[in-house]
Write an enzyme that holds these catalytic residues in place. Structure first.
Site, mmCIF file in Angstrom:
data_model
loop_
_atom_site.group_PDB
_atom_site.id
_atom_site.type_symbol
_atom_site.label_atom_id
_atom_site.label_comp_id
_atom_site.label_asym_id
_atom_site.label_seq_id
_atom_site.Cartn_x
_atom_site.Cartn_y
_atom_site.Cartn_z
ATOM 1 N N HIS A 1 -12.261 1.810 -4.090
ATOM 2 C CA HIS A 1 -11.481 0.991 -5.020
ATOM 3 C C HIS A 1 -12.266 -0.267 -5.375
ATOM 4 O O HIS A 1 -13.151 -0.689 -4.620
ATOM 5 C CB HIS A 1 -10.154 0.550 -4.392
ATOM 6 C CG HIS A 1 -9.223 1.668 -4.058
ATOM 7 N ND1 HIS A 1 -8.082 1.935 -4.781
ATOM 8 C CD2 HIS A 1 -9.243 2.583 -3.046
ATOM 9 C CE1 HIS A 1 -7.449 2.962 -4.247
ATOM 10 N NE2 HIS A 1 -8.130 3.375 -3.191
ATOM 11 N N ASP B 1 -2.346 -1.187 -3.925
ATOM 12 C CA ASP B 1 -2.693 0.196 -4.236
ATOM 13 C C ASP B 1 -1.395 0.975 -4.341
ATOM 14 O O ASP B 1 -0.782 1.302 -3.340
ATOM 15 C CB ASP B 1 -3.594 0.748 -3.120
ATOM 16 C CG ASP B 1 -3.986 2.195 -3.347
ATOM 17 O OD1 ASP B 1 -3.580 2.781 -4.364
ATOM 18 O OD2 ASP B 1 -4.702 2.752 -2.486
ATOM 19 N N TYR C 1 0.866 -1.178 0.000
ATOM 20 C CA TYR C 1 0.000 0.000 0.000
ATOM 21 C C TYR C 1 0.905 1.231 0.000
ATOM 22 O O TYR C 1 1.447 1.629 1.026
ATOM 23 C CB TYR C 1 -0.916 -0.021 1.235
ATOM 24 C CG TYR C 1 -1.784 1.203 1.403
ATOM 25 C CD1 TYR C 1 -2.390 1.816 0.314
ATOM 26 C CD2 TYR C 1 -2.011 1.737 2.674
ATOM 27 C CE1 TYR C 1 -3.185 2.941 0.478
ATOM 28 C CE2 TYR C 1 -2.807 2.849 2.845
ATOM 29 C CZ TYR C 1 -3.395 3.450 1.749
ATOM 30 O OH TYR C 1 -4.188 4.564 1.903
#
Length: 262
Positions: free
Chosen positions: A253, A149, A107
């Site tokens: 998302h 991400d 992330y």
């Protein structure tokens, strides 16, 4: 065959029902979650294990960040890198047992609102995170898959308006260049664009600030699945579960799923 999914869930506890829906309907063998937003012992491990995902590697943090990789095939946690050098839970790496494959779940920091490290320390931290990740990738010598991400939409067709977002964090030239250096460090293959070639439309995130997300379609491709060349050659299919953005109390998302003939 092995299927791997990635999803910034934006709170695993709040959206455990959505995780269960994904696992039931899409049934990936392995699911990598980002932004679980809870300490490791509060992760909904039992609920997900009851669906067959008994193998779990969780790196949590109170209220923020956090990553988790859950699987119905045996995995073993092998690494937790602190690429931001501040103790935040943003990475966990696992080995898929019985197959020569590492799965890195990451992330990347969002980077704040101003794309200038002189006035916005968060932007500098994001670039430095990617720099440390690049140094790591340069030493990687095993077949690997890195997913998560990345908080960067690198291509012009990865955003709803290249011209309007050039100076917006996530699509600025310096971020794109920094991410390209990371890609080159290990020769990563962008699986999304391998299967959905540019300039085809491909988004994975739509802001909560835009309630008409489908009508306006102001999306960005912030989520990625990249593979070592030898792993990429074994990728047989890739899909974006875009309908998840319309589920009840959705994440901003949506999940990505890649299938491999391993």
């Amino acid at each position: 065959m092995l299927s791997v999914a990635t999803w910034n869930i934006n709170s695993a506890r709040l959206r455990v029902g959505l995780i269960e829906k994904l696992l039931t309907e899409a049934a990936p063998d392995i699911l990598c979650l980002q932004e679980i937003k809870c300490e490791s012992h509060l992760f909904p491990a039992e609920a997900l294990a009851s669906l067959g995902y008994t193998h779990q590697a969780v790196s949590g943090q109170k209220g923020y960040h956090g990553v988790a990789t859950i699987s119905r095939v045996p995995i073993r946690e092998v690494t937790r890198h602190d690429w931001q050098d501040n103790g935040e839970a943003r990475h966990i790496g696992v080995e898929v047992l019985g197959r020569d494959l590492l799965i890195e779940n990451v992330y990347v920091p969002a980077g704040g609102d101003v794309p200038d490290r002189a006035v916005n320390p968060k932007f500098g931290q994001k670039l430095d995170f990617l720099g440390r990740m690049t140094a790591w990738a340069d030493t990687l010598d095993r077949p690997s898959l890195i997913v998560g991400d990345f908080n960067i939409a690198p291509l012009e067709s990865d955003v709803w308006s290249h011209k309007q977002l050039l100076k917006v964090v996530s699509h600025t030239p310096v971020e794109v260049e920094t991410l390209k250096r990371f890609q080159d460090a290990h020769g990563w293959v962008d699986l999304g664009r391998q299967h959905v070639p540019a300039p085809q439309r491909y988004y994975s995130w739509w802001s909560y600030r835009n309630p008409g997300w489908q009508e306006n379609d102001k999306g960005r491709r912030l989520d990625h699945m990249w593979a070592s060349p030898e792993v990429a050659r074994q990728a047989t299919a890739h899909r974006v579960i875009e309908e998840a953005r319309s589920w009840t109390q959705p994440s901003d998302h949506v999940p990505l799923v890649t299938e491999f003939d391993l």
